[in-house]
Design a protein around this motif. Structure first.
Motif, short mmCIF file in Angstrom:
data_model
loop_
_atom_site.label_atom_id
_atom_site.label_comp_id
_atom_site.label_asym_id
_atom_site.label_seq_id
_atom_site.Cartn_x
_atom_site.Cartn_y
_atom_site.Cartn_z
N VAL A 107 10.55 -1.75 9.01
CA VAL A 107 10.02 0.03 8.56
C VAL A 107 9.08 0.71 8.14
O VAL A 107 9.35 1.98 8.26
CB VAL A 107 11.37 -0.70 7.23
CG1 VAL A 107 11.73 0.91 6.62
CG2 VAL A 107 13.23 -0.99 7.76
N ILE A 108 8.33 -0.31 7.83
CA ILE A 108 6.97 0.98 7.26
C ILE A 108 5.97 1.76 8.63
O ILE A 108 5.53 2.32 8.52
CB ILE A 108 5.95 -0.30 6.88
CG1 ILE A 108 6.82 -1.16 5.93
CG2 ILE A 108 4.60 0.24 6.66
CD1 ILE A 108 5.61 -1.96 4.63
N ALA A 109 6.93 0.07 10.31
CA ALA A 109 5.75 1.10 11.05
C ALA A 109 6.94 2.18 11.14
O ALA A 109 6.32 3.27 12.25
CB ALA A 109 5.91 -0.08 11.98
N PHE A 110 8.32 2.08 11.53
CA PHE A 110 8.80 3.54 12.08
C PHE A 110 8.55 4.59 10.83
O PHE A 110 8.44 5.49 11.93
CB PHE A 110 10.20 3.16 11.74
CG PHE A 110 11.87 4.50 12.14
CD1 PHE A 110 11.60 4.39 13.49
CD2 PHE A 110 11.88 5.00 10.80
CE1 PHE A 110 12.28 5.39 13.55
CE2 PHE A 110 12.51 5.94 11.94
CZ PHE A 110 12.87 6.20 13.27
N ALA A 111 8.22 4.50 9.52
CA ALA A 111 7.75 6.10 9.26
C ALA A 111 6.62 6.16 9.20
O ALA A 111 6.21 7.37 9.69
CB ALA A 111 7.52 5.44 7.25
N PRO A 165 1.50 4.28 5.94
CA PRO A 165 1.75 3.52 5.85
C PRO A 165 1.17 2.12 7.18
O PRO A 165 0.92 1.29 6.86
CB PRO A 165 3.37 3.98 7.72
CG PRO A 165 3.50 5.29 6.89
CD PRO A 165 1.89 5.61 6.30
N ALA A 166 -0.10 3.33 7.50
CA ALA A 166 -1.25 2.37 8.59
C ALA A 166 -1.76 2.14 7.54
O ALA A 166 -2.16 0.23 8.37
CB ALA A 166 -1.53 3.27 9.61
N ILE A 167 -2.20 2.01 7.17
CA ILE A 167 -2.82 1.24 5.28
C ILE A 167 -2.32 0.37 4.99
O ILE A 167 -3.15 -0.99 4.98
CB ILE A 167 -3.67 2.34 4.85
CG1 ILE A 167 -4.78 3.68 4.73
CG2 ILE A 167 -4.50 1.31 3.47
CD1 ILE A 167 -5.18 4.41 4.39
N SER A 168 -1.31 0.59 4.36
CA SER A 168 -0.60 -0.85 4.13
C SER A 168 -0.18 -1.71 5.47
O SER A 168 -0.51 -3.02 4.59
CB SER A 168 0.90 -0.27 3.63
OG SER A 168 2.12 0.61 4.57
N LEU A 169 0.17 -1.53 6.46
CA LEU A 169 0.30 -2.79 7.65
C LEU A 169 -0.94 -3.16 7.88
O LEU A 169 -1.12 -4.24 7.85
CB LEU A 169 0.79 -2.06 9.22
CG LEU A 169 1.93 -1.07 8.98
CD1 LEU A 169 2.29 -0.88 10.13
CD2 LEU A 169 3.18 -2.39 8.88
N VAL A 221 4.37 -3.65 -1.14
CA VAL A 221 4.30 -2.25 -1.84
C VAL A 221 4.25 -1.39 -2.03
O VAL A 221 4.44 0.05 -2.20
CB VAL A 221 3.80 -2.50 -3.35
CG1 VAL A 221 3.13 -1.98 -4.37
CG2 VAL A 221 4.34 -4.25 -4.23
N LEU A 222 2.10 -0.74 -1.41
CA LEU A 222 2.25 0.32 -0.63
C LEU A 222 3.22 0.64 0.24
O LEU A 222 2.71 1.82 0.50
CB LEU A 222 -0.03 -0.40 -0.35
CG LEU A 222 -0.64 -0.73 -1.09
CD1 LEU A 222 -2.26 -0.49 -0.16
CD2 LEU A 222 -0.89 1.02 -1.82
N GLY A 223 3.19 -0.14 1.59
CA GLY A 223 4.50 0.18 2.74
C GLY A 223 5.55 0.68 1.94
O GLY A 223 5.62 1.92 2.62
N VAL A 224 5.78 -0.06 0.33
CA VAL A 224 7.49 0.39 0.14
C VAL A 224 6.93 1.77 0.12
O VAL A 224 7.65 3.19 0.26
CB VAL A 224 7.66 -0.60 -0.81
CG1 VAL A 224 8.90 0.07 -1.74
CG2 VAL A 224 8.01 -1.52 -0.67
N ALA A 225 5.49 2.21 -0.76
CA ALA A 225 5.09 3.55 -1.37
C ALA A 225 4.86 4.80 0.17
O ALA A 225 5.31 5.62 -0.48
CB ALA A 225 4.96 3.26 -2.10
N SER A 226 4.20 4.14 1.16
CA SER A 226 3.99 4.85 2.12
C SER A 226 5.72 5.32 2.16
O SER A 226 5.89 6.89 3.42
CB SER A 226 3.48 4.36 2.99
OG SER A 226 4.02 3.45 3.58
#
Length: 206
Positions: A141-145, A157-161, A181-186
């Motif tokens: 989901v984060i990668a899709f964002a 999203p890139a930083i969170s991944l 957590v950063l990814g969900v925020a992104s």
């Protein structure tokens, strides 16, 4: 190896990929697929780290439509329960110049040195087999964002991944949880931006 204060120095983040690539280079088998496969359990982490870094390069707007595809493949396979990354044939057979790879890894040392000061194996329950697919789903989901070419949204999203990938490589559950957590925020930020664009477009049409 001991530090000056008597504490044991932790292994370098760069060491596994440098050793593996050198060994395969000497054997004449160094390809992207072989490199990630030999990294074994860490291959998802390394793949996420490498592919997320690609998306952080200074590229033209909309480039994430291309650079995020390997991340969608990688996180999708993690979601489906693959034991390691299985790249599409053409990408897996891509040969790598060991010297260039080594220079690239060493160029990242200022970043990895800072990470090495805080990384340590902990909260290993996060990496239990039962958690791999749910984590893969969330990462997908984060990668899709990241894949969506929206203004101002791609960096987060890139930083969170990247953070999650480093945590996977080093089995540091706390760092991976921070990345999630950063990814969900992104993802939430991306949703807000997308909704704003839709509302503005609807207002213009009416």
């Amino acid at each position: 190896m001991q530090r000056g204060d008597g504490r044991k120095r932790r292994p370098s983040l760069s060491l596994p990929i440098l050793r593996t690539s050198r060994s395969q280079h000497l054997a004449g088998t160094l390809t992207l697929g072989n490199l990630l496969s030999e990294l074994g359990e860490a291959s998802f982490g390394w793949a996420i780290v490498v592919f997320s870094l690609l998306t952080l390069l200074p590229l033209p707007p909309g480039a994430t439509l291309i650079t995020a595809l390997p991340l969608l493949v990688t996180t999708g396979q993690m979601m489906l329960g693959y034991p390691h990354v299985k790249l599409p044939g053409r990408l897996a057979r891509l040969t790598i110049e060991q010297a260039k790879l080594r220079r690239t890894v060493l160029r990242l040392r200022p970043v990895t040195r800072r990470l090495e000061r805080v990384l340590t194996p902990r909260y290993s329950a996060l990496f239990a087999r039962r958690n791999e697919r749910p984590m893969g789903l969330l990462l997908f989901v984060i990668a899709f964002a990241l894949f969506l070419p929206l203004p101002l949204s791609g960096w987060f999203p890139a930083i969170s991944l990247f953070v999650v990938g480093v945590g996977l490589v080093e089995r540091d559950g706390l760092i991976s949880m921070l990345g999630l957590v950063l990814g969900v925020a992104s993802v939430m930020l991306t949703a807000v931006i997308l909704i704003s664009i839709v509302i503005e477009a609807d207002a213009m049409l009416h």
